[in-house]
Design a protein around this motif. Sequence first.
Motif, PDB file in Angstrom:
ATOM      1  N   ASP A 142     144.852  40.029   7.383  1.00 16.92           N
ATOM      2  CA  ASP A 142     145.935  39.325   8.091  1.00 16.92           C
ATOM      3  C   ASP A 142     145.378  38.442   9.203  1.00 16.92           C
ATOM      4  N   ALA A 143     144.372  38.975   9.899  1.00  9.99           N
ATOM      5  CA  ALA A 143     143.826  38.231  11.041  1.00  9.99           C
ATOM      6  C   ALA A 143     143.092  36.978  10.574  1.00  9.99           C
ATOM      7  N   ILE A 144     142.274  37.128   9.517  1.00  8.77           N
ATOM      8  CA  ILE A 144     141.519  35.957   9.019  1.00  8.77           C
ATOM      9  C   ILE A 144     142.478  34.940   8.400  1.00  8.77           C
ATOM     10  N   ASN A 165     143.411  45.706   5.884  1.00  9.25           N
ATOM     11  CA  ASN A 165     144.654  44.939   5.816  1.00  9.25           C
ATOM     12  C   ASN A 165     144.808  44.066   7.069  1.00  9.25           C
ATOM     13  N   ASN A 166     144.599  44.680   8.214  1.00 10.95           N
ATOM     14  CA  ASN A 166     144.697  43.938   9.478  1.00 10.95           C
ATOM     15  C   ASN A 166     143.687  42.797   9.510  1.00 10.95           C
ATOM     16  N   ALA A 167     142.456  43.072   9.023  1.00  9.73           N
ATOM     17  CA  ALA A 167     141.404  42.056   9.041  1.00  9.73           C
ATOM     18  C   ALA A 167     141.814  40.883   8.160  1.00  9.73           C
ATOM     19  N   GLY A 204     155.027  43.002  10.606  1.00  7.27           N
ATOM     20  CA  GLY A 204     154.215  44.063  11.215  1.00  7.27           C
ATOM     21  C   GLY A 204     155.091  45.140  11.809  1.00  7.27           C
ATOM     22  N   THR A 205     154.669  46.392  11.678  1.00 10.29           N
ATOM     23  CA  THR A 205     155.413  47.504  12.287  1.00 10.29           C
ATOM     24  C   THR A 205     154.739  47.968  13.567  1.00 10.29           C
ATOM     25  N   GLY A 206     153.452  47.619  13.724  1.00  9.40           N
ATOM     26  CA  GLY A 206     152.710  48.091  14.897  1.00  9.40           C
ATOM     27  C   GLY A 206     152.360  49.565  14.780  1.00  9.40           C
ATOM     28  N   LEU A 207     152.402  50.076  13.544  1.00 13.15           N
ATOM     29  CA  LEU A 207     152.095  51.498  13.375  1.00 13.15           C
ATOM     30  C   LEU A 207     150.736  51.739  12.712  1.00 13.15           C
ATOM     31  N   GLY A 208     150.150  50.693  12.101  1.00 11.63           N
ATOM     32  CA  GLY A 208     148.897  50.865  11.347  1.00 11.63           C
ATOM     33  C   GLY A 208     147.783  51.463  12.188  1.00 11.63           C
ATOM     34  N   LEU A 209     147.487  50.845  13.308  1.00 10.86           N
ATOM     35  CA  LEU A 209     146.341  51.311  14.094  1.00 10.86           C
ATOM     36  C   LEU A 209     146.634  52.599  14.844  1.00 10.86           C
ATOM     37  N   SER A 210     147.866  52.745  15.322  1.00 13.04           N
ATOM     38  CA  SER A 210     148.173  53.993  16.033  1.00 13.04           C
ATOM     39  C   SER A 210     148.085  55.178  15.072  1.00 13.04           C
ATOM     40  N   THR A 211     148.578  55.000  13.848  1.00 10.83           N
ATOM     41  CA  THR A 211     148.467  56.073  12.849  1.00 10.83           C
ATOM     42  C   THR A 211     146.995  56.344  12.543  1.00 10.83           C
ATOM     43  N   GLY A 269     135.377  37.243  16.258  1.00  6.82           N
ATOM     44  CA  GLY A 269     135.741  38.250  15.265  1.00  6.82           C
ATOM     45  C   GLY A 269     135.923  39.615  15.885  1.00  6.82           C
ATOM     46  N   THR A 270     136.231  40.574  15.013  1.00  2.00           N
ATOM     47  CA  THR A 270     136.546  41.914  15.488  1.00  2.00           C
ATOM     48  C   THR A 270     135.781  42.929  14.653  1.00  2.00           C
ATOM     49  N   THR A 271     135.362  44.006  15.311  1.00  2.00           N
ATOM     50  CA  THR A 271     134.730  45.109  14.578  1.00  2.00           C
ATOM     51  C   THR A 271     135.436  46.399  14.962  1.00  2.00           C
ATOM     52  N   PHE A 272     135.834  47.162  13.945  1.00  3.76           N
ATOM     53  CA  PHE A 272     136.360  48.507  14.192  1.00  3.76           C
ATOM     54  C   PHE A 272     135.277  49.503  13.787  1.00  3.76           C
ATOM     55  N   HIS A 273     134.979  50.452  14.693  1.00  2.01           N
ATOM     56  CA  HIS A 273     134.001  51.495  14.370  1.00  2.01           C
ATOM     57  C   HIS A 273     134.746  52.798  14.151  1.00  2.01           C
ATOM     58  N   PRO A 317     140.040  35.733  14.220  1.00  2.39           N
ATOM     59  CA  PRO A 317     140.127  35.061  15.527  1.00  2.39           C
ATOM     60  C   PRO A 317     139.777  35.959  16.711  1.00  2.39           C
ATOM     61  N   GLY A 318     139.627  37.261  16.501  1.00  5.22           N
ATOM     62  CA  GLY A 318     139.316  38.161  17.615  1.00  5.22           C
ATOM     63  C   GLY A 318     140.535  38.374  18.499  1.00  5.22           C
ATOM     64  N   MET A 319     140.325  39.212  19.558  1.00  8.35           N
ATOM     65  CA  MET A 319     141.461  39.515  20.446  1.00  8.35           C
ATOM     66  C   MET A 319     140.999  39.442  21.888  1.00  8.35           C
ATOM     67  N   PRO A 320     141.874  38.974  22.770  1.00 14.09           N
ATOM     68  CA  PRO A 320     141.528  39.063  24.191  1.00 14.09           C
ATOM     69  C   PRO A 320     141.544  40.521  24.646  1.00 14.09           C
ATOM     70  N   LYS A 363     145.938  47.430  23.962  1.00 13.13           N
ATOM     71  CA  LYS A 363     147.272  47.847  23.492  1.00 13.13           C
ATOM     72  C   LYS A 363     147.351  48.163  22.012  1.00 13.13           C
ATOM     73  N   ILE A 364     146.352  47.733  21.232  1.00 17.33           N
ATOM     74  CA  ILE A 364     146.516  47.786  19.764  1.00 17.33           C
ATOM     75  C   ILE A 364     146.717  49.190  19.202  1.00 17.33           C
ATOM     76  N   PHE A 365     146.253  50.215  19.931  1.00 18.84           N
ATOM     77  CA  PHE A 365     146.433  51.575  19.399  1.00 18.84           C
ATOM     78  C   PHE A 365     147.789  52.171  19.794  1.00 18.84           C
ATOM     79  N   PHE A 416     153.910  50.805  17.677  1.00 20.84           N
ATOM     80  CA  PHE A 416     154.855  49.672  17.691  1.00 20.84           C
ATOM     81  C   PHE A 416     154.304  48.415  18.366  1.00 20.84           C
ATOM     82  N   PHE A 417     153.003  48.449  18.752  1.00 19.58           N
ATOM     83  CA  PHE A 417     152.470  47.192  19.283  1.00 19.58           C
ATOM     84  C   PHE A 417     152.064  46.319  18.113  1.00 19.58           C
ATOM     85  N   THR A 418     152.629  45.139  18.056  1.00 17.47           N
ATOM     86  CA  THR A 418     152.259  44.196  16.999  1.00 17.47           C
ATOM     87  C   THR A 418     152.377  42.780  17.529  1.00 17.47           C
TER      88      THR A 418
HETATM   89  N1  ADP Z   1     141.095  42.627  12.748  1.00 18.01           N
HETATM   90  C1  ADP Z   1     141.968  42.217  13.675  1.00 18.01           C
HETATM   91  N2  ADP Z   1     141.831  41.016  14.246  1.00 18.01           N
HETATM   92  C2  ADP Z   1     142.705  40.600  15.177  1.00 18.01           C
HETATM   93  N3  ADP Z   1     143.760  41.303  15.593  1.00 18.01           N
HETATM   94  C3  ADP Z   1     143.966  42.505  15.069  1.00 18.01           C
HETATM   95  C4  ADP Z   1     143.079  43.032  14.098  1.00 18.01           C
HETATM   96  N4  ADP Z   1     143.500  44.267  13.764  1.00 18.01           N
HETATM   97  C5  ADP Z   1     144.638  44.506  14.485  1.00 18.01           C
HETATM   98  N5  ADP Z   1     144.916  43.442  15.257  1.00 18.01           N
HETATM   99  C6  ADP Z   1     146.037  43.351  16.215  1.00 18.01           C
HETATM  100  O1  ADP Z   1     146.558  44.642  16.429  1.00 18.01           O
HETATM  101  C7  ADP Z   1     147.938  44.657  16.261  1.00 18.01           C
HETATM  102  C8  ADP Z   1     148.375  46.013  15.815  1.00 18.01           C
HETATM  103  O2  ADP Z   1     147.953  46.308  14.507  1.00 18.01           O
HETATM  104  P1  ADP Z   1     148.659  47.413  13.715  1.00 18.01           P
HETATM  105  O3  ADP Z   1     148.780  48.642  14.549  1.00 18.01           O
HETATM  106  O4  ADP Z   1     147.968  47.571  12.429  1.00 18.01           O
HETATM  107  O5  ADP Z   1     150.076  46.828  13.547  1.00 18.01           O
HETATM  108  P2  ADP Z   1     150.533  45.609  12.639  1.00 18.01           P
HETATM  109  O6  ADP Z   1     149.454  45.365  11.681  1.00 18.01           O
HETATM  110  O7  ADP Z   1     151.751  46.118  12.002  1.00 18.01           O
HETATM  111  O8  ADP Z   1     150.781  44.508  13.576  1.00 18.01           O
HETATM  112  C9  ADP Z   1     148.141  43.550  15.270  1.00 18.01           C
HETATM  113  O9  ADP Z   1     149.455  43.043  15.356  1.00 18.01           O
HETATM  114  C10 ADP Z   1     147.155  42.517  15.675  1.00 18.01           C
HETATM  115  O10 ADP Z   1     147.618  41.762  16.777  1.00 18.01           O
END
Ligand code: ADP
Length: 560
Positions: free
Chosen positions: A464-466, A460-462, A515-522, A543-547, A492-495, A501-503, A506-508
């Motif tokens: 949204d990001a693309i 879902n995040n991917a 966004g709730t900022g709860l997806g990745l922390s959960t 781009g971004t890779t989650f392992h 677009p990737g992330m700095p 902070k993404i984990f 409430f970081f979003t």
């Molecule tokens: N694939 C991704 N590419 C770029 N940024 C990402 C990606 N996945 C997560 N993020 C960043 O991480 C933040 C936190 O994600 P998440 O915890 O799922 O909360 P939310 O999706 O509600 O914002 C996102 O707001 C986004 O900035």
Amino acid sequence: MTNEKELHGYYAGLRSKFMVIIFFIAFIPLMLLGGTTYYYYSTTVKEKIRNELKLITKNRKDTIDLFLNDRANCLSVLAYTHSFDFLKKKENLLNSFQLSKRVCSAFQDMGIINSDGEQVAYIGPYHLTGKQYSTADWFKAVMKKDVYISDVFLGFRKVPHFIIAVKRMENGKPWILRVTIDINRINHFMSTALLGKGGSDAYILSLEGIYQISGADTDRILTKSDFKMPSVFRGIKEKEKHYGGKTLLCAKAWLKNNDWLMVIEQDLQYELGPVVHVKNTVLLIFIISSFIIVISTIFITRRVFAKLEKMGLEKLQLREQLVRSDRLAAIGKLASGIAHEINNPMAVISEKAGWIGDLLTEEDVKNSPNYDELIKSTQDIKKHVQRGKKVISRLMGFARKEDIAHKNVDINSVLDETHDFMNKKAMFQNIALMKEFQPDLPSIVTDGAQLQQVFINIVNNAIDAINKDGVIRLITKAKDGGVLVSIVDTGPGMPKETQTKIFDPFFTTKPVGKGTGLGLSTSYGIVEKLGGQLTVESEVDKGTTFHIALPPTCIKESEV
Ligand SMILES: Nc1ncnc2c1ncn2[C@@H]1O[C@H](COP(=O)(O)OP(=O)(O)O)[C@@H](O)[C@H]1O
Ligand SMILES: [Mg+2]
């Protein structure tokens, strides 16, 4: 140290210090060894050259002294065994000359001089009979001394030579027997005194510093040398002197009753050839060893420190993970407390909103001009209560303990479901959701449903990001007996700043309501509960890779 950069700086500093210490430890003995070897070798060789030079000088001094004494004695014998009258006859003098030449070589000519200084008879290559010597220095000297060996002079013949003269008293009157000595003989003694081929010199000076015997350079004979004449001493003196950029070893000895100074000079550079060779060899060994030391030190310290840094980094990451888990657990506890308290009022609000909705359908209100507005409001209330409940239920996910299932799970099929579930949404945004599964993946014991939630969150995040046009790859691989799932996107990737902070709950970066900022922390909490690890790799504009690394078996709650 709190971050990677500081850690790297710390290890880089430590590594430099370590290298400097190793260099010193290795170089000091090497330099000492090279230096002392060279020093002792060169002093030994110098000492040898010095002794050799002294020996040769002594030998030449003795030879020349003996040569001169022999000639003087020979002449004395001749003078004392023959009378003036006998010798002044030319044939007698010739006989005597030839006889004495046989015993004492190097006689060039012979003359007999009367008390007035007139040469009454002469045998030799020049025409010197009748020459008057009463004013000559040597004549005056021999009158005083009986036996006299002169310095080198030109005389009537205008050729450098020196004489030996003997005075004899006969009937109360003196007369003199005199011979000329071939200076080439002494020159020969001197030139054979030279040690090496180049850079050496051997000559004899008078008391006044005039060249008597000039060695190889015949032009300087009878010229004044700039040699500083020493006072008279016995034996041999030898010292090093620097002259015209050269280092000369100079030996000297007084000859001929301290009338002549013999000087033998040796250019050390020519003699020190072997020392230079040793010096070069030592230098070469030093350079090669230094090179080896430098290269191996750099190589070894780099390797060791790379390992140390990696270990340090792992430790740092572990600490970060622990801190994050602690924080998640604390938030989870807080959230579940709050959720409990809020769930009930929410249920009441929802129920009351439903009830209001039902009441609104009654006749009299239906006719009210605000009827539609009121119905929409009750529906909005219900919708927003639903949203609130959703947030609460996600929040409770942190603290959920009881609900981990332990089943044999085929990760490929879980991801298949994720794919089916998300593909429509992806296609709608022109994103290709690709499956790159390892076919014979080992099944693992874990909770498939919770993993599904993690995969969906990440995909879902991917998406949204693309946002539009891109690729998401779902990759599985067997690793360390477990499974490694990688979800790669072309977003677009992330700095780095965001990545840290993404984990956090409430970081979003998404707008409010989206966004709730709860997806990745959960997700992080779930993967950790399952004994796995969730990590991110990302580069801006790439781009971004989650392992998601999963162990073969997730640890049962009871075992924790
Ligand atoms: N694939 C991704 N590419 C770029 N940024 C990402 C990606 N996945 C997560 N993020 C960043 O991480 C933040 C936190 O994600 P998440 O915890 O799922 O909360 P939310 O999706 O509600 O914002 C996102 O707001 C986004 O900035
Ligand atoms: Mg999300």
